[in-house]
Design an enzyme around this catalytic site. Structure first.
Site, mmCIF file in Angstrom:
data_model
loop_
_atom_site.group_PDB
_atom_site.id
_atom_site.type_symbol
_atom_site.label_atom_id
_atom_site.label_comp_id
_atom_site.label_asym_id
_atom_site.label_seq_id
_atom_site.Cartn_x
_atom_site.Cartn_y
_atom_site.Cartn_z
ATOM 1 N N LYS A 194 0.749 -1.027 0.091
ATOM 2 C CA LYS A 194 -0.001 0.091 0.008
ATOM 3 C C LYS A 194 0.758 1.136 -0.090
ATOM 4 C CE LYS A 194 -3.496 2.344 2.610
ATOM 5 N NZ LYS A 194 -4.621 2.483 3.592
ATOM 6 N N LYS A 247 -2.292 -1.487 -3.802
ATOM 7 C CA LYS A 247 -3.007 -0.234 -3.605
ATOM 8 C C LYS A 247 -1.974 0.872 -3.816
ATOM 9 C CE LYS A 247 -5.871 2.012 -0.551
ATOM 10 N NZ LYS A 247 -6.504 2.153 0.824
HETATM 11 C C1 PBG Z 1 -7.405 3.331 5.672
HETATM 12 C C2 PBG Z 1 -7.559 3.185 4.026
HETATM 13 C C3 PBG Z 1 -7.475 4.370 3.328
HETATM 14 C C4 PBG Z 1 -8.016 3.667 1.988
HETATM 15 C C5 PBG Z 1 -8.660 2.532 2.130
HETATM 16 N N1 PBG Z 1 -8.289 2.373 3.715
HETATM 17 C C6 PBG Z 1 -7.067 5.671 3.298
HETATM 18 C C7 PBG Z 1 -5.764 6.004 3.719
HETATM 19 O O1 PBG Z 1 -4.860 5.210 3.777
HETATM 20 O O2 PBG Z 1 -5.361 7.232 3.733
HETATM 21 C C8 PBG Z 1 -8.039 4.461 0.717
HETATM 22 C C9 PBG Z 1 -9.397 3.881 -0.056
HETATM 23 C C10 PBG Z 1 -9.481 4.995 -1.549
HETATM 24 O O3 PBG Z 1 -8.841 5.914 -1.972
HETATM 25 O O4 PBG Z 1 -10.438 4.523 -2.298
HETATM 26 N N2 PBG Z 1 -6.175 3.297 6.005
#
Ligand code: PBG
Length: 325
Positions: A194, A247
């Site tokens: 991520k 992601k």
């Molecule tokens: C929580 C999380 C996030 C997303 C999914 N789970 C945001 C982040 O890490 O700031 C992002 C999902 C999206 O942008 O569609 N940590």
């Protein structure tokens, strides 16, 4: 070589194109994100994500029914709690928004596969994904909270938990905690690679989870790194992840492809909020053909190697894919 070889022969009409098509997208591969908020009769559109809503439990249930009726097998739940505090205590209460939503969805549509996002950022007053001390997000103390959150989701009836915090060792901690409580059969999909991405912008409006100070670069990955993704994924598989996720998706197709080649576990890709909003915005301006761009993006994520796609486009795409020829 030409004139013997003419690749255009196999592009002559839609029938033959379909016969030789290498990649197909199906609603079976989709996971639809839902944002659960407190209250009743609440359905508030997220301005930067047209078609997506913050919904109270009663409304989320209606949405979940619609999702299932479109042949989409699964949802992932995010919570917007009434109260936030330093340690995100609303994340693991028996009657948190997500816990209540899991129960209500499972009552109404038991076959729908319910995944939960496990993270602290939606529940903490500072908006970081873990415990903050001396302006640093603390890794090991956060593991305990994440484990509690995951167990509370399992108790409420979730099928799978998906840690998205990027703390080191959280998959192992969650696996051990689930097993200890008798939830051996609950799966883990880890947000393994991520990245610290600007493409999450609209989500942070949706989940009201923007960090109040600083950013997430001390725990999420540097967008410039490709090999490091393989290391993160390897650790998560060793720690017990059943499915691993990359992601965002679109700016990281190389990473999806690398991970797919290197490992045998199913690969999920998160087609994130910013990727959705860009298409919606350009579509509204009449600058692109929104429907075709959507299908092309989903196809490319699949082609890169994703088995599963988390996407805000799931319902729209399913409507198109479900149409009889
Ligand atoms: C929580 C999380 C996030 C997303 C999914 N789970 C945001 C982040 O890490 O700031 C992002 C999902 C999206 O942008 O569609 N940590």
């Amino acid at each position: 070589m030409f004139p013997i070889h003419r690749p255009r022969r196999l592009r002559k009409n839609e029938t033959i194109r379909k016969m030789v098509r290498e990649t197909s997208v199906s609603p079976d591969n989709f996971i639809y994100p839902l944002f659960v908020t407190f209250g009743k009769d609440v359905k508030k559109e997220i301005s930067s994500m047209p078609g997506c809503f913050q919904e109270s439990v009663d409304e989320v249930v209606k949405n979940a029914k619609e999702v299932y009726s479109l042949s989409i097998p699964s949802v992932i739940l995010f919570g917007i709690p009434e109260h936030k505090d330093e340690i995100g205590s609303s994340a693991y209460g028996e009657h948190g928004v997500v816990q209540d939503a899991i129960k209500a969805i499972k009552d109404a549509v038991p076959e729908l596969y319910v995944i939960t996002d496990v993270c602290m950022c939606e529940y903490t007053s500072h908006g970081h994904c873990g415990v903050v001390k001396d302006e640093e997000v603390q890794n090991d103390p956060t593991l305990e909270l994440l484990s509690k959150e995951a167990v509370s989701h399992a108790k409420a009836g979730a099928d799978m938990v998906a840690p998205s915090d990027m703390m080191d060792g959280r998959v192992r901690a969650i696996r051990l905690a689930l097993d200890e409580e008798g939830f051996q059969e609950i799966s883990i999909m880890s947000y393994a690679a991520k990245y610290a991405s600007a493409f999450y912008g609209p989500f942070r409006e949706a989940a009201e989870s923007a960090p109040q100070s600083g950013d997430r670069r001390s725990y999420q990955m540097d967008p410039a790194n490709r090999r490091e993704a393989l290391r993160e994924v390897a650790f998560d598989i060793e720690e017990g992840a059943d499915i691993i996720m990359v992601k965002p998706a679109l700016a990281y197709l190389d990473v999806i492809s690398d991970v797919k080649d290197a490992f045998d576990v199913p690969v999920a890709a998160y087609n994130v909020s910013g990727e959705y909003s860009l298409v919606k915005a350009a579509g509204r301006l009449g600058w692109v053909d929104e429907e075709r761009v959507m299908m092309e993006i989903l196809t490319s994520i699949k082609r890169a190697g994703a088995d599963l796609i988390l996407t805000y486009f799931a319902k729209e795409a399913a409507r198109i894919l479900n149409k009889p020829r």
